[in-house]
Design a protein around this motif. Structure first.
Motif, PDB file in Angstrom:
ATOM      1  N   ASN A 151       0.843  -1.199   0.000  1.00 57.82           N
ATOM      2  CA  ASN A 151       0.000   0.000   0.000  1.00 57.82           C
ATOM      3  C   ASN A 151       0.879   1.251   0.000  1.00 57.82           C
ATOM      4  O   ASN A 151       2.084   1.180   0.245  1.00 57.82           O
ATOM      5  CB  ASN A 151      -0.857   0.057   1.272  1.00 57.82           C
ATOM      6  N   ALA A 201       2.867   0.055   7.009  1.00 61.13           N
ATOM      7  CA  ALA A 201       1.804  -0.741   7.641  1.00 61.13           C
ATOM      8  C   ALA A 201       1.546  -2.013   6.836  1.00 61.13           C
ATOM      9  O   ALA A 201       1.183  -3.046   7.390  1.00 61.13           O
ATOM     10  CB  ALA A 201       0.533   0.081   7.782  1.00 61.13           C
ATOM     11  N   SER A 202       1.758  -1.928   5.512  1.00 59.19           N
ATOM     12  CA  SER A 202       1.535  -3.129   4.701  1.00 59.19           C
ATOM     13  C   SER A 202       2.810  -3.963   4.561  1.00 59.19           C
ATOM     14  O   SER A 202       2.753  -5.152   4.251  1.00 59.19           O
ATOM     15  CB  SER A 202       1.003  -2.745   3.314  1.00 59.19           C
ATOM     16  N   THR A 210       4.980  -4.506   7.077  1.00 54.21           N
ATOM     17  CA  THR A 210       5.198  -5.290   8.293  1.00 54.21           C
ATOM     18  C   THR A 210       4.207  -6.454   8.347  1.00 54.21           C
ATOM     19  O   THR A 210       3.160  -6.424   7.702  1.00 54.21           O
ATOM     20  CB  THR A 210       5.002  -4.428   9.559  1.00 54.21           C
ATOM     21  N   GLN A 211       4.579  -7.462   9.116  1.00 52.22           N
ATOM     22  CA  GLN A 211       3.690  -8.611   9.304  1.00 52.22           C
ATOM     23  C   GLN A 211       3.636  -8.926  10.786  1.00 52.22           C
ATOM     24  O   GLN A 211       4.613  -8.693  11.503  1.00 52.22           O
ATOM     25  CB  GLN A 211       4.271  -9.838   8.600  1.00 52.22           C
ATOM     26  N   ASN A 221      -4.584   0.166  12.704  1.00 53.70           N
ATOM     27  CA  ASN A 221      -3.470  -0.694  13.124  1.00 53.70           C
ATOM     28  C   ASN A 221      -2.135   0.041  13.297  1.00 53.70           C
ATOM     29  O   ASN A 221      -1.166  -0.554  13.740  1.00 53.70           O
ATOM     30  CB  ASN A 221      -3.347  -1.933  12.219  1.00 53.70           C
ATOM     31  N   ILE A 238       1.071  -1.323  15.613  1.00 51.74           N
ATOM     32  CA  ILE A 238       2.373  -1.677  15.014  1.00 51.74           C
ATOM     33  C   ILE A 238       3.495  -0.924  15.731  1.00 51.74           C
ATOM     34  O   ILE A 238       4.532  -1.495  16.074  1.00 51.74           O
ATOM     35  CB  ILE A 238       2.389  -1.390  13.487  1.00 51.74           C
TER      36      ILE A 238
HETATM   37  C1  NAG Z   1      -2.822  -2.645   8.582  1.00 52.30           C
HETATM   38  O1  NAG Z   1      -4.030  -2.286   7.928  1.00 52.30           O
HETATM   39  C2  NAG Z   1      -3.940  -2.175   6.513  1.00 52.30           C
HETATM   40  C3  NAG Z   1      -5.241  -1.634   5.987  1.00 52.30           C
HETATM   41  O2  NAG Z   1      -6.310  -2.344   6.502  1.00 52.30           O
HETATM   42  C4  NAG Z   1      -3.609  -3.547   5.934  1.00 52.30           C
HETATM   43  O3  NAG Z   1      -3.500  -3.480   4.539  1.00 52.30           O
HETATM   44  C5  NAG Z   1      -2.279  -3.990   6.535  1.00 52.30           C
HETATM   45  O4  NAG Z   1      -1.940  -5.257   6.075  1.00 52.30           O
HETATM   46  C6  NAG Z   1      -2.337  -3.981   8.056  1.00 52.30           C
HETATM   47  N1  NAG Z   1      -1.019  -4.267   8.553  1.00 52.30           N
HETATM   48  C7  NAG Z   1      -0.732  -5.313   9.301  1.00 52.30           C
HETATM   49  C8  NAG Z   1       0.688  -5.467   9.716  1.00 52.30           C
HETATM   50  O5  NAG Z   1      -1.553  -6.098   9.668  1.00 52.30           O
END
Ligand code: NAG
Ligand code: NAG
Ligand code: NAG
Ligand code: NAG
Ligand code: NAG
Ligand code: NAG
Length: 713
Positions: free
Chosen positions: A364, A430-431, A433-434, A488, A492
């Motif tokens: 993202n 944010a996208s 990281t896991q 989120n 994080i």
């Molecule tokens: C955080 O939220 C975004 C949008 O919903 C999502 O795409 C992303 O994977 C999320 N990040 C994690 C680490 O879960």
């Protein structure tokens, strides 16, 4: 202790010989003179102004944003050096060369029995499309009284052969100047546009002759370059006009002097240091737009080799890396936030390409490419960094954070894409990281840290922290503008995995790192500075000690300044001085050009190393820290210096002078600009607070102080 004693001894000597400590920009520190040119011409001086630049006497001019070649082959496109001229005078006795960084001029002086000839070459610091070389021939006094003869000076143009990068065609002459225009040969993206360049220049004859009845004359050769024909012509017209009136040169030198008036670092007692500081600032500033000219072009950013370097397969081909955000930008931001903004805007310019890059790679938001040139799409020719070196998006976010902490420029957030820029980078992280169920932490897998000896590692401590910072900063910016950050982000930030070795009490560079593994350059030690990551002194000391042992001595220049900065924070001045001194090995004489490595190899003119060096001075010895709620200052005098002044540091639109000597400190608010915030200085030792008033210095014993603005993030 040693250093403090040394300080007093030198001070005494200086008082005895009555050195004028108030003197600024003395020639010794700012004019680098030599009777010969460096054998290796890549160590020649450069002149530039962020729009055009050239290595003096080379056959090449480069222009901001003009690249040729597809993808990883994209490199700065060569424009023949119509400004490059060598001057020869028969019977010359003495010749000398000088780079005057205070005035931004390279000069060649020739003396003979009959004449003095001086050639000056510069990239105009107000009329940014212009490169100029001008030659003054003076009859010597002795000859003027006798029967005079014409004096012939031979010229040689070094414009070189046709460009391999630009398909040039001659057009009709313009006001006595020659004109050519051309398109680059290969666009960066298949089917993409091919930028055009227009060049108008004064032709160079074989010789110029001072007539018998004249005692002095100046010939001016102007090169005007632009992506727009009208503009190239206009600048040429104005240039020749002002040259005729004799003000083209003075306007240029006055413009440079104004830059120094607004921001500089002065030290007394250590000439090598003074020269290195002025030289480094000069070279970085000459790759940036002119400070006091209209902002009338789109700036493409500072490459590790600056604007005067970056041909095919050399000097990183003129690409923009993390180097700009992490290394060149911080010192420039402190002294000239307008130029800091220009550097950030070289990234907001290509925000859409970064979004496209993220999308293509399954993320993202905006993911900045490891290497960026004309389009802002990835142009990294090396597979490893291309695939794994993602921290650049965190470095740029951290640069944006420093900009906001320094200026609180809400205008940037609202009207110059700032908000989109900052939140899009956070979205990327944010996208990226896991969530790791076993660790119960957020992790970032498969990266290359700043230490490029290791690709495809998990949880680089540096990368994880810049990612975390990007998210927490973007959350604050969202709240500042009355918006709510995605749900989120906070989670994080609060649960990011930060590798830490509990037994050895240090930060492993990545998961699975052990302390016998060699590293290329400053990586983990960046946590202490610039990241200001909260850790105990013992852990900081352990990180510095462990990584110094395993850092490759052949690594790039910017490393040692960071070690020095760390030791200064911990109060070990001896250790800091010895690591700081390693910087000098990267400075090539006589014009103080920097090389990437200490043995002269790698990129020139290595702006990255200069940036690290300047940070060691400002943030290391100066102890300057841009904190969330305040600006900290805690000076240590560099080795062999008696005075250390930071002039024109900009904080919340106030210009401040910080002047330190062996005993005391004087902080003066010298100017308040539009939108400035009131500042309160607090002296740590006494707890005394002073509201800073323009022109009223606050004086206290040497030690730590902090400056608090009215509002914080
Ligand atoms: C955080 O939220 C975004 C949008 O919903 C999502 O795409 C992303 O994977 C999320 N990040 C994690 C680490 O879960
Ligand atoms: C030439 O003469 C002018 C006027 O006297 C002087 O300003 C200039 O410095 C001289 N230049 C050289 C190269 O001697
Ligand atoms: C000086 O330049 C003129 C015009 O370019 C040329 O005709 C002449 O041969 C040159 N003289 C010498 C001695 O090079
Ligand atoms: C240079 O010339 C421009 C245009 O006249 C002017 O605005 C600027 O102030 C001049 N700079 C200096 C330092 O004199
Ligand atoms: C830094 O860490 C220490 C100890 O873990 C803690 O007490 C302190 O509040 C932290 N400081 C900041 C600014 O977070
Ligand atoms: C500075 O560090 C060096 C090397 O680690 C050490 O030998 C020395 O004792 C330290 N000096 C101080 C004042 O801590």
């Amino acid at each position: 202790m040693m250093s403090k004693m040394g300080c007093h001894v030198v001070l005494l000597v200086l008082l005895l010989i009555k050195v004028n400590l108030a003197m600024v920009l003395d020639d010794e520190a700012t004019v680098f003179t030599s009777y010969s040119l460096p054998k290796d011409r890549k160590f020649m001086a450069t002149v530039g102004n962020g729009y055009v630049a050239t290595t003096v006497y080379s056959d090449t001019i480069f222009m901001n944003g003009l690249f040729n070649g597809e993808g990883g082959a994209s490199h700065r496109a060569r424009i023949p050096a119509t400004v490059s001229v060598t001057v020869n005078l028969d019977g010359s006795t003495i010749q000398s060369y000088a780079l005057d960084v205070a005035r931004g001029v390279f000069s060649h002086t020739i003396q003979s029995e009959v004449a003095n000839v001086q050639q000056r070459t510069y990239a105009h610091q107000f009329y940014s499309r212009l490169l100029v070389t001008e030659i003054t021939v003076n009859r010597t006094d002795a000859m003027a009284t006798r029967e005079a003869e014409p004096i012939r000076v031979d010229l040689k143009s070094n414009m070189g052969g046709p460009s391999d990068d630009v398909e040039f065609h001659d057009g009709p002459d313009f006001q006595g100047g020659k004109y050519m225009l051309g398109k680059i040969k290969t666009p960066e993206l298949k089917g993409g546009d091919k930028p055009i360049v227009h060049v108008v220049w004064t032709p160079v004859p074989d010789n110029i002759t001072l007539p018998a009845d004249q005692s002095s004359q100046t010939w001016t050769f102007i090169t005007s370059i632009s992506s727009n024909q009208k503009e190239a012509e206009q600048f040429y017209h104005v240039g020749t006009n002002l040259a005729g009136k004799g003000t083209l040169y003075t306007n240029h030198t006055q413009s440079w002097l104004k830059v120094w008036e607004e921001g500089r670092i002065e030290t007394t007692g250590n000439l090598q240091l003074q020269q290195a500081i002025y030289g480094s600032l000069y070279y970085i500033l000459s790759s940036l737009p002119p400070l006091n000219a209209p902002k009338d072009f789109e700036f493409f950013g500072v490459s590790p080799g600056g604007l005067a370097n970056g041909k095919y397969q050399a000097d990183y081909q003129g690409h923009i890396f993390w180097d700009q955000a992490t290394w060149m930008y911080p010192p420039i931001l402190l002294l000239h936030p307008e130029l800091g903004l220009s550097m950030l805007e070289s990234r907001t310019r290509v925000l859409d390409a970064a979004k496209d890059n993220a999308r293509k790679r399954g993320y993202n938001g905006a993911m900045f490419p490891w290497e960026s040139a004309y389009t802002g799409h990835e142009v990294c020719p090396a597979p490893g960094p291309l695939k794994y070196e993602h921290h650049v998006t965190g470095d740029i976010a951290f640069a944006a954070q420093q900009y906001i902490l320094s200026t609180m420029d809400v205008n940037f957030l609202l009207y110059k894409k700032g908000y989109d820029f900052i939140t899009s980078m956070a979205q990327f992280w944010a996208s990226r990281t896991q969530y790791d169920d076993k660790k119960k932490k957020y992790v970032i897998r498969a990266v290359m840290p700043p230490d490029e000896y290791h690709e495809n590692v998990d949880n680089s401590v540096y990368t994880n922290i810049v990612a975390m910072y990007s998210l927490s900063f973007a959350s604050k910016i969202a709240k500042l503008l009355g918006k709510s950050p995605p749900s989120n982000w906070t989670d994080i930030v609060d649960n990011m995995y930060i590798p830490f070795d509990k037994t050895k009490q240090y930060h492993p560079e990545y998961e699975g790192y052990n302390t016998n593994i060699q590293v290329k350059q400053a990586d983990v030690i960046l946590l202490g500075y610039p990241l200001l990551y909260n850790m105990s002194e013992q852990v900081y000391r352990n990180d510095l000690t462990i990584y110094e042992r395993v850092t490759d001595v052949k690594g790039p220049a910017m490393t040692w300044g960071i070690f020095a900065t760390g030791w200064l924070q911990l109060g070990n001045i001896t250790k800091a001085n010895s690591l700081f001194a390693r910087n000098y090995k990267n400075i090539q004489e006589p014009f103080k050009v920097w090389t990437e490595t200490s043995f002269g190899a790698g990129a020139v003119n290595f702006m990255t190393g200069m940036g690290g060096f300047l940070q060691a001075v400002l943030n290391g010895y100066g102890g300057i820290r841009l904190q969330e709620t305040q600006l900290d200052y805690h000076p240590t005098l560099p080795a062999d210096t008696t005075n250390f002044n930071i002039i024109g540091l900009d904080y919340r639109r106030n210009k401040l002078n910080f002047e330190a000597d062996c005993n005391q400190i004087r902080v003066t608010l010298t100017r308040q600009d539009k939108g400035h915030q009131q500042l309160t200085l607090k002296v740590k030792a006494t707890g005394q607070e002073h509201v800073l008033q323009p022109g009223v210095p606050v004086v206290f014993s040497r030690g730590a102080a902090s400056i608090f603005p009215k509002t914080t993030l």
